[in-house]
Enzyme design. Structure first.
Site, PDB file in Angstrom:
ATOM      1  N   LYS A  26       0.818  -1.215   0.000  1.00  0.00           N
ATOM      2  CA  LYS A  26       0.000   0.000   0.000  1.00  0.00           C
ATOM      3  C   LYS A  26       0.850   1.263   0.000  1.00  0.00           C
ATOM      4  CE  LYS A  26      -4.069  -2.016   0.299  1.00  0.00           C
ATOM      5  NZ  LYS A  26      -5.138  -1.801  -0.675  1.00  0.00           N
ATOM      6  N   SER A  57       1.545  -9.625  -0.694  1.00  0.00           N
ATOM      7  CA  SER A  57       1.242  -8.194  -0.598  1.00  0.00           C
ATOM      8  C   SER A  57       1.521  -7.594   0.762  1.00  0.00           C
ATOM      9  CB  SER A  57      -0.227  -7.958  -0.982  1.00  0.00           C
ATOM     10  OG  SER A  57      -1.076  -8.761  -0.188  1.00  0.00           O
ATOM     11  N   GLU A  68      -9.710   6.226   2.981  1.00  0.00           N
ATOM     12  CA  GLU A  68     -10.542   5.178   3.547  1.00  0.00           C
ATOM     13  C   GLU A  68      -9.621   4.010   3.859  1.00  0.00           C
ATOM     14  OE1 GLU A  68      -9.903   5.437   0.399  1.00  0.00           O
ATOM     15  OE2 GLU A  68      -9.344   3.376  -0.050  1.00  0.00           O
TER      16      GLU A  68
HETATM   17  C1  LIG Z   1      -1.766  -6.844   2.685  1.00  0.00           C
HETATM   18  C2  LIG Z   1      -2.875  -6.496   1.770  1.00  0.00           C
HETATM   19  N1  LIG Z   1      -2.993  -7.168   0.619  1.00  0.00           N
HETATM   20  C3  LIG Z   1      -3.979  -6.900  -0.233  1.00  0.00           C
HETATM   21  C4  LIG Z   1      -4.945  -5.962   0.041  1.00  0.00           C
HETATM   22  C5  LIG Z   1      -6.045  -5.772  -0.935  1.00  0.00           C
HETATM   23  O1  LIG Z   1      -5.979  -4.594  -1.662  1.00  0.00           O
HETATM   24  P1  LIG Z   1      -5.603  -4.592  -3.200  1.00  0.00           P
HETATM   25  O2  LIG Z   1      -6.500  -5.539  -3.881  1.00  0.00           O
HETATM   26  O3  LIG Z   1      -5.873  -3.172  -3.597  1.00  0.00           O
HETATM   27  O4  LIG Z   1      -4.204  -4.944  -3.344  1.00  0.00           O
HETATM   28  C6  LIG Z   1      -4.861  -5.235   1.238  1.00  0.00           C
HETATM   29  C7  LIG Z   1      -5.863  -4.201   1.550  1.00  0.00           C
HETATM   30  O5  LIG Z   1      -5.962  -3.636   2.578  1.00  0.00           O
HETATM   31  C8  LIG Z   1      -3.792  -5.511   2.116  1.00  0.00           C
HETATM   32  O6  LIG Z   1      -3.674  -4.852   3.264  1.00  0.00           O
END
Ligand SMILES: Cc1ncc(COP(=O)(O)O)c(C=O)c1O
Lengths: 608, 263
Positions: free
Chosen positions: A305, A593, A327
């Site tokens: 993020k 992620s 948000e």
């Molecule tokens: C660690 C992590 N992965 C994935 C996401 C999902 O978001 P996005 O689909 O925008 O990557 C989030 C959202 O808060 C997150 O904190």
């Protein structure tokens, strides 16, 4: 070239070749509307997917003495940015068509500059100097460029006429006023079919188009923010000026040298990029393929993020905004925003559903520690969807000073594109790292979880449409994708509008948005970024659901196998590996992620 | 001309409209609200089609929408109700709502059925003007439905002109850049903004909304514009007084002595 000369590729004719040329990233593409040219598209233009061209490639309609109403119709119907006029069009003609599009007036040059240049000075945007020929360019012959050294007018010009791969200039002062090179027949394998590797080399040798380095297609929306039929900006008038300001400025800012410099430095020293691409031996053995893990969990604050937040915060500063609102679902985006706002000294307000506040306590405490104001959202589902509504409403009520820093590839145009571009650093790094480690840039698979779709957009970006990599987006199936308690938007959703964009979403048959269900707060969203809806529809990527229990189990086994505790969101992508059969030399990249510290409470509850 | 256009062609000042959410407070409330409003001399009515995520609305309209959805209100049901009262009332009706439910119902079918149910105009705040002109204008024209668009203090002059060109009933003047029900009073800024709009000599009348709830706000809208729409304040009265005659009377009391029976 030092003066940032741009490239125009002219005489494009076939859809496949057009997309290939687009991938080289020229600034202009020209389409010839002239029946006598072998590159004429008058009858075939509708077959070209012009809407798929990235916005920063300007479309030029090349015409010769076309009746004004015909010319206008072409411009309007196919949304051309510029017309290039090769005939005896009068200054009045130019003035008239210039109400619909920019005008490049072409002049055939032999041994002196045309006398009538001044007559056209006020009614065109650029001149173009071409060799005398009877086929609207493409003759392959060149004129004596030495006369250009005497060019003194203020208007910039394009140089065409027989420019070939061997064109070079050691001394740019010989071309005062030159803004773009126009290439055509000498970069072809057959009339209309461009040789893209020749073009790429040419651009590299001459250092053309320094400003548009992003160069893939399928990942950019059109001018109005549409990826195919998804995207756009469906917003009430109260938001129009805010969104318009972003739309008008984002590409210019993102492509500016200052922004690139600041962004790169912050990514490197503050976020901690590049993040490692780690060969996960134990996981590979279990999976039966060569699995690399892209360690976005190692970013400062623990998730991808931050890439987006750093970029947007720099953009907000550029726009001289005094406050930032955001948000958040899992709290990762809220923490990232609070973090960068602390760093840059910008007051920050985060909207978070009261249900998420309860399940993501550690992140709530972090945001407070970082000095952000946290607004609990009690309306509707009390999760991400309603936090987003409240953030948008706050923006409506405080339009001028406030920047809304959205956390994923969602919302009205230009947000999905803005966020995707900022996150594209993920796949940019993967490419380099794979080349180093495996001797090739493109993996066989990329797996990423998708809530709004930002980490997936970033991890897919540079592989989209390459014909080599299977892109797998993993959605939250909740208690089961068909159980009614799910967040599997692509699997279960239908086309509609949510938060200002047209995409797939979970809704009732009469158009009320329904609540999503996932154990993971970051995936608990009833919509999906429009880019993913498009990639799904056009089969450029595949999306599958993974349910709560599968993700929770994968989190545990991955922690034990690799010594890395994943975020619950990322655990969905891990669990998806089990649903595929690989061959042992398949190269798989898994986008991890985020890290799992914020989810320990949930993990403990599940495992005990 | 549709009934709203007819009204606007004869009455050019001190128009008063009220907004309510269909299905609120009860699934079947619309009929008695419409009747009461008509009897009280309200000029035309805006009927809200409830939506789960009303981005432009403050808490009062949000809550009324949530309640209406729980009561089972849908576009289908609303049009059925309007068809049932067709001919029993003469007050011009506008439908207001967000694009998504309309899309799901089918935009073509919606415009056709709304027209069949006697509706004069439709306000979809999140439908871009450009998309209306490109995809829907012929459809609206064919069925005699007027599109109504919003302008705010931040809408550019060129945009106001293009909205004026696209419109054939009135322009909805949002009092300030804010969600509904947020404005406590109107000040110098509103006055200047209203006057600026008036001085543009647009072809469509200007009707002000968002924040009209007492005599001060109503007078200011009336002084500078052709009329006013009252939304959140009316919904509050409906919540308080189950008798819709009473609710509308209470509202008119708040708005000031010269607002009722003004024809
Ligand atoms: C660690 C992590 N992965 C994935 C996401 C999902 O978001 P996005 O689909 O925008 O990557 C989030 C959202 O808060 C997150 O904190």
């Amino acid at each position: 070239m030092k003066n940032n000369i741009k490239l125009k590729v002219c005489g494009i004719r076939s859809p496949a070749n057009m997309m290939e040329v687009a991938s080289a990233g020229p600034s202009y593409m020209g389409f010839i509307f002239f029946e006598h040219s072998p590159r004429d598209v008058s009858r075939t233009i509708a077959q070209l997917p012009l809407e798929q061209l990235p916005e920063h490639i300007k479309r030029v309609a090349v015409m010769v003495n076309k009746p004004l109403d015909k010319a206008r119709e072409i411009v309007k119907k196919f949304k051309f940015d510029l017309v290039q006029l090769h005939g005896n069009e009068s200054p009045e003609y130019c003035k008239s068509i210039r109400k619909e599009a920019g005008v490049i007036k072409a002049f055939a040059v032999s041994d002196h500059l045309p006398d009538e240049l001044e007559e056209y000075f006020d009614c065109c945007d650029y001149y173009l100097f071409d060799t005398k020929s009877d086929m609207a360019g493409g003759s392959g012959k060149s004129f004596d460029h030495s006369i250009l050294a005497r060019y003194t007018l203020e208007k910039k010009y394009f140089l065409g006429g027989g420019i070939g791969p061997d064109f070079k200039t050691d001394d740019e002062s010989l071309y005062p006023g030159l803004c773009a090179l126009d290439i055509n027949s000498r970069f072809e394998t057959s009339p209309g079919e461009k040789d893209v590797s020749l073009i790429k080399n040419f651009m590299q040798n001459l250092e053309l188009n320094k400003t548009s380095s992003i160069n893939l297609s399928g990942c950019f929306p059109d001018k109005e923010g549409f990826y195919g039929k998804f995207g756009g900006a469906y917003i009430p008038e109260m938001l129009y000026p805010n969104i318009d300001e972003l739309r008008k400025n984002y590409i210019e800012v993102l492509e500016s040298e200052q922004f690139k410099y600041d962004f790169k430095n912050l990514l490197k020293d503050y976020v901690g990029r590049p993040t490692a691409l780690y060969y996960a031996g134990n996981l590979s053995e279990k999976t039966g393929a060569r699995v690399y893990v892209k360690r976005e969990d190692l970013c400062h604050t623990g998730a991808h993020k931050l890439n987006n937040v750093v970029g947007q915060a720099l953009f907000a500063k550029q726009l001289k905004k005094k406050k930032i609102i955001a948000e958040t679902g899992a709290g990762q985006h809220g923490v990232a925003t609070a973090t960068v706002c602390a760093l840059l000294g910008i007051p920050c307000t985060v909207f978070m559903g009261s249900k998420d506040i309860l399940r993501q306590q550690p992140n709530v405490l972090r945001m407070k520690m970082l000095g952000a104001e946290l607004v609990p959202v009690e309306s509707g589902s009390k999760t991400l969807k309603d936090a987003t509504n409240e953030a948008i409403r706050h923006w409506i009520n405080h339009p001028e000073e406030t920047y809304y820093l959205i956390g994923s590839t969602i919302g009205p145009h230009p947000y999905p594109d803005l966020v995707a571009r900022l996150q594209s650093v993920i796949s940019e790094e993967i490419k380099k790292q794979l080349l180093e480690k495996e001797g090739r840039e493109d993996p066989d698979y990329v797996f990423a979880c998708a809530g709004g779709g930002s980490n997936a957009a970033g991890a897919f970006f540079h592989f989209i449409g390459n014909g080599k990599t299977r892109l797998i987006g993993v959605e939250a199936g909740g208690e089961g994708a068909d159980s009614g308690k799910t967040a599997a938007t692509i699997y279960k959703g239908t086309p509609g509008i949510i938060h200002g964009c047209k995409t797939l979403l979970l809704q009732t048959s009469d158009g009320q948005v329904t609540e999503a269900h996932s154990v993971s707060a970051g995936l608990d969203y009833p919509g999906i970024g429009p880019m993913h809806a498009y990639l799904h529809n056009s089969k450029l990527a595949e999306y599958i659901p993974v349910n709560d229990k599968e993700a929770l189990d994968a989190a545990m086994s991955f922690s034990r196998a690799e010594g890395i505790i994943p975020a619950l969101e990322s655990a969905h992508a891990i669990a998806a590996l089990d649903k595929f059969t690989f061959s042992p030399d398949d190269l798989v990249v898994l986008c991890l992620s985020g890290r799992g510290d914020k989810d320990l409470q949930t993990y403990e509850k599940h495992y005990s | 001309m549709n009934p709203l256009q007819e009204l606007l062609s004869v009455k050019k000042h001190k128009l008063l409209s009220v907004f309510f959410t269909a299905g609120y407070p009860e699934a079947g409330s619309a009929f008695s609200i419409i009747k009461s409003a008509e009897n009280a001399g309200i000029d035309f009515l805006e009927v809200g089609m409830p939506y789960s995520d009303p981005l432009a609305d403050g808490p009062v309209i949000q809550q009324s929408s949530t309640r209406a959805i729980e009561n089972g209100m849908t576009i289908e049901l609303l049009l059925k109700q309007l068809n049932e009262i067709k001919g029993k009332t003469r007050i011009p009706l506008l439908l207001m709502g967000y694009l998504n439910p309309v899309m799901q119902y089918g935009t073509d079918r919606f415009i056709r059925d709304a027209s069949g149910a006697g509706v004069s105009a439709v306000i979809l705040p999140d439908l871009p003007v450009s998309e209306y002109l490109r995809d829907f204008q012929p459809l609206y024209k064919k069925h005699g439905i007027s599109p109504v668009f919003l302008v705010t203090p931040n809408t550019s002059i060129e945009r106001i002109r293009s909205i004026d060109n696209a419109s054939d009933a009135f322009i909805y003047v949002v009092s300030s850049a804010a969600t509904t029900g947020k404005q406590k009073s109107f000040g110098q800024a509103q006055k200047e903004y209203f006057q600026r709009l008036r001085s543009m000599k647009l072809k469509n009348p200007l009707i002000g909304g968002f924040g009209i709830h007492n005599n001060q706000t109503l007078s200011q809208a009336w002084e500078n514009l052709n009329g006013a729409i009252c939304g959140s304040a009316f919904l509050k009265k409906l919540a308080e007084y189950p008798d819709t005659d009473k609710a509308i009377k209470q509202l008119l009391d708040d708005l000031g002595p010269d607002s009722g029976n003004n024809n």
